[in-house]
Design a protein around this motif. Structure first.
Motif, short mmCIF file in Angstrom:
data_model
loop_
_atom_site.label_atom_id
_atom_site.label_comp_id
_atom_site.label_asym_id
_atom_site.label_seq_id
_atom_site.Cartn_x
_atom_site.Cartn_y
_atom_site.Cartn_z
N GLU A 127 -5.92 -32.86 14.38
CA GLU A 127 -6.13 -31.67 13.56
C GLU A 127 -5.58 -31.84 12.15
O GLU A 127 -6.19 -31.40 11.17
CB GLU A 127 -5.43 -30.48 14.25
N ARG A 128 -4.47 -32.54 12.02
CA ARG A 128 -3.86 -32.74 10.70
C ARG A 128 -4.75 -33.62 9.83
O ARG A 128 -4.98 -33.33 8.65
CB ARG A 128 -2.49 -33.38 10.87
N VAL A 129 -5.26 -34.72 10.42
CA VAL A 129 -6.12 -35.63 9.67
C VAL A 129 -7.42 -34.92 9.27
O VAL A 129 -7.89 -35.05 8.13
CB VAL A 129 -6.43 -36.89 10.51
N GLU A 130 -7.98 -34.16 10.19
CA GLU A 130 -9.22 -33.45 9.89
C GLU A 130 -9.00 -32.45 8.75
O GLU A 130 -9.83 -32.34 7.84
CB GLU A 130 -9.74 -32.71 11.12
N ARG A 131 -7.89 -31.74 8.79
CA ARG A 131 -7.59 -30.76 7.74
C ARG A 131 -7.49 -31.45 6.38
O ARG A 131 -7.99 -30.95 5.36
CB ARG A 131 -6.30 -30.02 8.09
N ALA A 132 -6.85 -32.62 6.36
CA ALA A 132 -6.68 -33.36 5.10
C ALA A 132 -8.03 -33.81 4.54
O ALA A 132 -8.30 -33.69 3.33
CB ALA A 132 -5.77 -34.56 5.31
N TRP A 133 -8.90 -34.33 5.42
CA TRP A 133 -10.20 -34.79 4.97
C TRP A 133 -11.09 -33.63 4.51
O TRP A 133 -11.81 -33.74 3.52
CB TRP A 133 -10.90 -35.58 6.08
N VAL A 134 -11.03 -32.53 5.23
CA VAL A 134 -11.83 -31.35 4.84
C VAL A 134 -11.39 -30.86 3.46
O VAL A 134 -12.22 -30.58 2.58
CB VAL A 134 -11.70 -30.23 5.88
N THR A 135 -10.08 -30.77 3.26
CA THR A 135 -9.56 -30.32 1.96
C THR A 135 -9.96 -31.27 0.84
O THR A 135 -10.40 -30.85 -0.23
CB THR A 135 -8.02 -30.22 2.02
N ALA A 136 -9.84 -32.57 1.11
CA ALA A 136 -10.18 -33.57 0.09
C ALA A 136 -11.67 -33.51 -0.24
O ALA A 136 -12.05 -33.54 -1.42
CB ALA A 136 -9.80 -34.96 0.58
N TYR A 137 -12.51 -33.41 0.78
CA TYR A 137 -13.95 -33.40 0.51
C TYR A 137 -14.38 -32.12 -0.20
O TYR A 137 -15.26 -32.15 -1.07
CB TYR A 137 -14.76 -33.58 1.80
N GLN A 138 -13.77 -31.02 0.15
CA GLN A 138 -14.10 -29.76 -0.53
C GLN A 138 -13.75 -29.85 -2.02
O GLN A 138 -14.49 -29.35 -2.87
CB GLN A 138 -13.36 -28.59 0.13
N HIS A 139 -12.62 -30.50 -2.32
CA HIS A 139 -12.25 -30.68 -3.73
C HIS A 139 -13.25 -31.58 -4.45
O HIS A 139 -13.72 -31.24 -5.55
CB HIS A 139 -10.85 -31.30 -3.83
N VAL A 140 -13.60 -32.70 -3.82
CA VAL A 140 -14.55 -33.64 -4.42
C VAL A 140 -15.89 -32.95 -4.68
O VAL A 140 -16.46 -33.04 -5.78
CB VAL A 140 -14.74 -34.86 -3.51
N SER A 141 -16.40 -32.26 -3.68
CA SER A 141 -17.73 -31.64 -3.82
C SER A 141 -17.71 -30.53 -4.86
O SER A 141 -18.66 -30.37 -5.63
CB SER A 141 -18.22 -31.11 -2.47
N SER A 142 -16.63 -29.75 -4.92
CA SER A 142 -16.57 -28.66 -5.90
C SER A 142 -16.53 -29.21 -7.33
O SER A 142 -17.19 -28.67 -8.23
CB SER A 142 -15.35 -27.76 -5.64
N VAL A 143 -15.77 -30.29 -7.54
CA VAL A 143 -15.72 -30.92 -8.87
C VAL A 143 -17.09 -31.47 -9.25
O VAL A 143 -17.56 -31.28 -10.38
CB VAL A 143 -14.66 -32.05 -8.90
N MET A 144 -17.75 -32.13 -8.31
CA MET A 144 -19.04 -32.74 -8.60
C MET A 144 -20.13 -31.69 -8.83
O MET A 144 -20.98 -31.84 -9.72
CB MET A 144 -19.43 -33.70 -7.49
N ILE A 145 -20.12 -30.63 -8.05
CA ILE A 145 -21.13 -29.58 -8.23
C ILE A 145 -20.96 -28.90 -9.58
O ILE A 145 -21.93 -28.65 -10.30
CB ILE A 145 -21.05 -28.55 -7.08
N ALA A 146 -19.70 -28.63 -9.96
CA ALA A 146 -19.44 -28.00 -11.26
C ALA A 146 -19.89 -28.91 -12.41
O ALA A 146 -20.51 -28.45 -13.38
CB ALA A 146 -17.96 -27.66 -11.40
N ALA A 147 -19.59 -30.20 -12.29
CA ALA A 147 -19.98 -31.15 -13.34
C ALA A 147 -21.49 -31.27 -13.43
O ALA A 147 -22.06 -31.38 -14.52
CB ALA A 147 -19.35 -32.51 -13.07
N SER A 148 -22.16 -31.25 -12.28
CA SER A 148 -23.62 -31.34 -12.26
C SER A 148 -24.25 -30.12 -12.91
O SER A 148 -25.20 -30.24 -13.70
CB SER A 148 -24.10 -31.48 -10.82
N GLU A 149 -23.73 -28.95 -12.59
CA GLU A 149 -24.28 -27.71 -13.18
C GLU A 149 -24.05 -27.66 -14.68
O GLU A 149 -24.92 -27.20 -15.44
CB GLU A 149 -23.65 -26.50 -12.48
N GLU A 150 -22.90 -28.15 -15.13
CA GLU A 150 -22.63 -28.20 -16.57
C GLU A 150 -23.59 -29.17 -17.27
O GLU A 150 -24.12 -28.89 -18.34
CB GLU A 150 -21.19 -28.62 -16.83
N ALA A 151 -23.83 -30.32 -16.64
CA ALA A 151 -24.73 -31.32 -17.23
C ALA A 151 -26.16 -30.80 -17.30
O ALA A 151 -26.90 -31.15 -18.22
CB ALA A 151 -24.68 -32.61 -16.41
#
Length: 347
Positions: A82-106
């Protein structure tokens, strides 16, 4: 992923081997970049801008994320909790949010890709072509960056090539293409492309050459078509009010592969304070048989000099190691592998 989300198959190339490698490289850079959030943010933004050319939409990030987590869960076995899954979910959510925002700005400022017409095509050697294209809209880039190219012959298959010129008033872009044995895009560009044909260009990418001006010389070491981004950066220095002294060490395996000497001589004349040294590692060359690293060993580098290094992975590694043994500070060396232009570093 394609069985779970068949709708995303159309945004991927027909052959997935290189795509898998690139995904693993990107994943490794993201994990390693966690300690440098600003650099990671710039990398993710560039990745997002580039993904737009494939037709990637926000909902695709959820599809990829779900499949990534399922794959990790399956292969980590008892190491997945559960700890590893939580870490990966948090990390991926951060990555995807940064990339989606950058894509929309572009999306507001630039198209997902450019269509470019070939205006010059010259086969300098049997396997090296110099190609100049004219994009259909302004293409803002920084010297040292690269673009991915797609030919009509191979839809959805993109390959990175460094831009070999500084920005020009006519917006033209020049690329140096070496044919890779069995390479789909390089072969199409060199041997199945002609003046009047059109290509697609992805957005400019890369950090190579993004360095602050220094009072010392600009010492450049290029191997083969690794010359392209270095030539672009040297061209840019011509327009600088106090242009630095430039020393260019250009190496190849044979004399024939010193494919750009005429242009380099003209560039030297335009610059006014550029010195060119050529080396040939196989057979007799103008300066004997030696490598770029050998030639650099005879040059005493100052603490204020900046070194730009680009070529094959083997050439970059050998030259970089030689420079360190010569006492050149790591922070003075900016390098990129011509085998994979997306990989650049200032050590």
């Amino acid at each position: 992923m394609f069985s779970r989300h068949p709708e995303v198959r159309a945004i991927f190339p027909p052959m997935m081997d290189i795509q898998r490698d690139r995904f693993l490289v990107a994943l490794g850079r993201i994990v390693a970049g966690a300690a440098r959030p600003q650099a990671l943010g710039r990398y993710l933004a560039g990745l997002a801008r580039d993904h737009r050319k494939h037709g990637v939409r926000p909902e695709h990030y959820d599809a990829v994320g779900g499949c990534l987590l399922a794959t990790l869960r399956e292969h980590l076995g008892e190491g997945w909790d559960e700890r590893v899954e939580r870490a990966w979910v948090t990390a991926y959510q951060h990555v995807s949010s940064v990339m989606i925002a950058a894509s929309e700005e572009a999306d507001v400022h630039a198209p997902p890709y450019w269509t470019a017409r070939v205006v010059e095509h010259e086969l300098r050697t049997p396997d090296i072509a110099v190609i100049t294209v004219l994009p259909d809209a302004p293409y803002p880039f920084r010297p040292g960056q690269h673009a991915t190219l797609m030919t009509a012959r191979w839809p959805r298959v993109w390959r990175p090539y460094s831009i070999a010129n500084a920005p020009r008033p006519d917006q033209a872009l020049t690329f140096h293409v070496r044919v890779v044995p069995g390479g789909w895009v390089s072969t199409a560009l060199a041997h199945h492309t002609a003046v009047g044909d059109t290509l697609r260009l992805g957005p400019p990418m890369g950090q190579f050459g993004a360095i602050a001006p220094t009072p010392g010389s600009l010492v450049c070491a290029a191997g083969g078509t690794g010359l392209a981004p270095i030539k672009s950066i040297i061209e840019e220095t011509i327009a600088q009010p106090s242009r630095p002294t430039v020393e260019l060490f250009f190496g190849a395996r044979t004399g024939q592969e010193l494919y750009d000497l005429s242009d380099l001589m003209r560039l030297s004349q335009r610059h006014g304070d550029m010195h060119l040294v050529t080396t040939v590692s196989a057979g007799a060359g103008p300066d004997g048989s030696r490598t770029v690293a050998d030639a650099l060993a005879g040059r005493k580098l100052g603490t204020e000099d900046t070194v730009l290094l680009c070529g094959s992975a083997a050439m970059v590694r050998a030259t970089h190691d030689r420079l360190l043994r010569m006492g050149v500070p790591r922070t003075s060396i900016n390098f990129e592998s011509g085998d994979a232009p997306a990989v650049a570093s200032r050590t």
